[in-house]
Scaffold this active site. Structure first.
Site, PDB file in Angstrom:
ATOM      1  CG  ASN A 133      -0.319  -0.214   2.501  1.00 25.15           C
ATOM      2  OD1 ASN A 133       0.851  -0.587   2.562  1.00 25.15           O
ATOM      3  ND2 ASN A 133      -1.027   0.043   3.564  1.00 25.15           N
ATOM      4  CE  LYS A 136       9.269 -10.178   0.222  1.00 24.97           C
ATOM      5  NZ  LYS A 136       8.307  -9.761  -0.830  1.00 24.97           N
ATOM      6  N   PRO A 137      10.596  -5.541  -1.252  1.00 20.50           N
ATOM      7  CG  PRO A 137      10.855  -4.208  -3.136  1.00 20.50           C
ATOM      8  CD  PRO A 137      11.470  -5.370  -2.419  1.00 20.50           C
ATOM      9  N   PRO A 193      -1.481 -12.967   9.613  1.00 23.96           N
ATOM     10  CG  PRO A 193      -3.157 -14.007   8.350  1.00 23.96           C
ATOM     11  CD  PRO A 193      -2.726 -12.668   8.880  1.00 23.96           C
ATOM     12  CB  THR A 194       2.431 -12.220   6.474  1.00 28.17           C
ATOM     13  OG1 THR A 194       1.557 -12.558   5.397  1.00 28.17           O
ATOM     14  CG2 THR A 194       3.857 -12.180   5.958  1.00 28.17           C
ATOM     15  CD  GLU A 196       4.489  -0.787  12.646  1.00 24.33           C
ATOM     16  OE1 GLU A 196       3.252  -0.751  12.777  1.00 24.33           O
ATOM     17  OE2 GLU A 196       5.270  -0.176  13.389  1.00 24.33           O
ATOM     18  CB  CYS A 199      -2.205  -1.057   8.449  1.00 29.08           C
ATOM     19  SG  CYS A 199      -1.154   0.386   8.661  1.00 29.08           S
ATOM     20  CD  GLU A 215       7.798   0.701  10.547  1.00 29.48           C
ATOM     21  OE1 GLU A 215       6.797   1.105   9.944  1.00 29.48           O
ATOM     22  OE2 GLU A 215       8.677  -0.006  10.019  1.00 29.48           O
TER      23      GLU A 215
END
Ligand code: NAD
Length: 487
Positions: free
Chosen positions: A152, A175-176, A230-231, A249, A283, A461
């Site tokens: 996003n 890593k995008p 979940p990730t 995050e 988010c 952050e």
């Protein structure tokens, strides 16, 4: 819509390709056209990025903070100079309206680089007096850190993670998301052009397996993820065997509480920003809007009028408010939630369908949608939708609103709209969320810590707090007399 970068990865200050990696396609969500074709990182590419980072990091950490900061500030300047170019690519990659990307993506990345560039010289430990002997503490870099991004806010996420990491003397591998691989490479170019030593910031492309390889890599000290719950659980598990530091995050289902005495137009504006900005793909969105019974009908009537005035269409037109979602698959997932809302008895106030836009027939479009009379048990009130779908729920009193707001496994954000300042502070203190607003919503200045509680995350952050998450504290005991030993 060609936005093909010179190569897929950017390692040790230069573009690198390895076409043995799986294909990653970036498409323009407004039309479905191909922007670029890239390759996922092979183990050889990951190894190259890690080796370059390991080799470069000690000398970077040994610089004075102001010297590191100067390079971050130069990078910020370059991003600002290239803002239009980066914003255009960000719009092609994400579908977000250019009106947004011009002010909220590379510009926000630059804010982070300026903030942490300025702080880099002020990262200090403390002195603890023991009446003769003393202890001092040092804030030391962790080493090589990795970041894994969501789709996003691609360049913003890359900078929000790397700016504090680099300010503290770490090297960083990013890593995008495979959905939006393009602008992190432009950040890597800006770092290189600003004179960042080779190896200190690299970008490797990839799907979840590349994220997992970074999260489990024994030479990586920390992993910071922006992604779904979940990730987050998978990345925590991958990081566990090597006892890595983590920042998570993750997702949310955040509440906005609107009391009878609130400035209603501001509350509606806040709720709309907190549900529709970036086509709802944020988010911290306040997707459960609790409105006190006395203003409920007025709130809904004005909300409907203002929502129906949102201009949806060509993302590259500066007058457009709302672009498509990131992909047709994501749009269809959100449509599934809209169907569930209807099926479970919520009242569709506006939206709920796919607009017809000439010339954009293959885009991932969806109308901004509001459901009224939502109850706490409905699927749309419980699960993160991650699209432009607002649920409005009525409440009677403060205690009830707080209890219902907190009845979720998430805890990312929350907002309160009221003219009663005592109530505002009382309510905010009871809300289980890491990031909260009083009479505002979704403002995330780099100066303020950002993050979640409960399943929405670990760590913070932005703000000074981020420094704690990219350093460890070494304590140094200093004796000023002889060692007293019984032996
Ligand atoms: P996602 O969880 O699907 O993917 C996020 C990243 O993790 C991607 O780069 C993906 O490739 C990677 N990944 C997937 N599986 C992995 C694995 N097993 N190991 C390591 N990496 C893996 O999330 P998304 O769909 O890209 O983004 C949307 C989600 O992100 C939403 O839940 C949203 O709330 C959350 N989000 C949170 C914040 C925040 O700051 N709290 C900000 C933006 C988005």
């Amino acid at each position: 819509m060609n936005a093909q970068p010179p190569a897929s990865h950017h390692i040790a200050g230069a573009y690198v390709e390895d076409d043995a990696g799986a294909v990653i396609e970036s498409t323009y969500p407004a039309t479905g056209e191909l922007n670029a074709r890239l390759h996922s990182a092979t183990p050889a590419i990951i190894a190259r990025a890690v080796e370059a980072a390991k080799a470069a990091q000690p000398a970077w950490a040994a610089l004075k903070g102001v010297e590191r900061g100067r390079i971050l500030l130069r990078t910020a300047q370059i991003l600002r100079e290239r803002n239009e170019e980066i914003s255009r690519i960000e719009t092609l990659d994400t579908g977000k309206a250019i009106q947004e990307t011009l002010v909220a993506d590379a510009a926000s990345a630059a804010d982070a680089l300026e903030y942490f560039g300025g702080l880099a010289g002020a990262i200090t430990g403390e002195h603890i007096d023991l009446g003769g002997d003393f202890v001092y503490t040092r804030r030391e870099a962790l080493g090589v850190c990795a970041g894994i991004g969501a789709w996003n806010y691609p360049v913003q996420i890359a900078a929000w993670k790397s700016a504090p990491a680099l300010a503290c003397g770490n090297a960083f591998i990013f890593k995008p998301s495979e959905m939006t691989p393009l602008t992190a490479l432009m950040l890597a170019e800006a770092f290189a052009d600003a004179g960042l030593p080779a190896g200190i910031f690299s970008v490797v492309q990839g799907y979840g397996d590349v994220g997992e390889a970074l999260a489990s890599h024994p030479d990586i000290a920390k992993v910071s993820l922006t992604g779904s719950v979940p990730t987050g659980a998978k990345v925590l598990a991958a990081a566990a065997p090597t006892i890595k530091a983590v920042t998570m995050e993750l997702g949310g289902k955040s509440p906005i509480l609107v009391f009878d005495d609130a400035d209603l137009e501001s509350a509606i504006g806040g709720a709309m920003l907190g549900n529709f900005y970036s086509t709802g793909q944020i988010c911290s969105n306040g997707t459960r809007v609790f409105v006190q019974r006395g203003v409920y009908d007025r709130f809904l009537s004005r909300l409907k009028t203002r929502t129906e005035a949102i201009r949806i269409g060509d993302p590259l037109d500066p007058d457009t408010h709302l672009g498509p979602m990131v992909s047709v698959a994501q749009r269809d997932k959100v449509m599934g939630y809209i169907e569930a809302g209807k099926r479970e008895g919520a009242r569709l106030l506006t939206g709920g369908g796919v607009p017809e836009l000439q010339g954009f027939e293959k885009g991932a479009w969806i109308r901004p949608t509001v459901f009224a009379d939502v109850t706490d048990d409905m699927t749309i009130a419980r699960e993160e939708i991650f699209g432009p779908v607002m649920s409005v729920l009525a409440f009677d009193d403060e205690d009830e609103a707080v209890a219902r707001a907190n009845a979720t496994e998430f805890g990312l954000a929350a907002g309160v709209f009221t003219a009663d300042l005592s109530r505002a502070h009382r309510v905010v203190s009871q809300l289980q969320a890491g990031t909260t607003w009083i009479n505002a919503y979704n403002l995330t200045p780099v100066e303020a810590p950002f993050g979640g509680v409960k399943q929405s995350g670990i760590g913070r952050e932005n703000g000074h707090a981020a420094i704690e998450h990219y350093t460890h504290l070494k304590s140094v005991y200093v004796a000023t007399g002889p060692v007293e030993s019984p032996y």
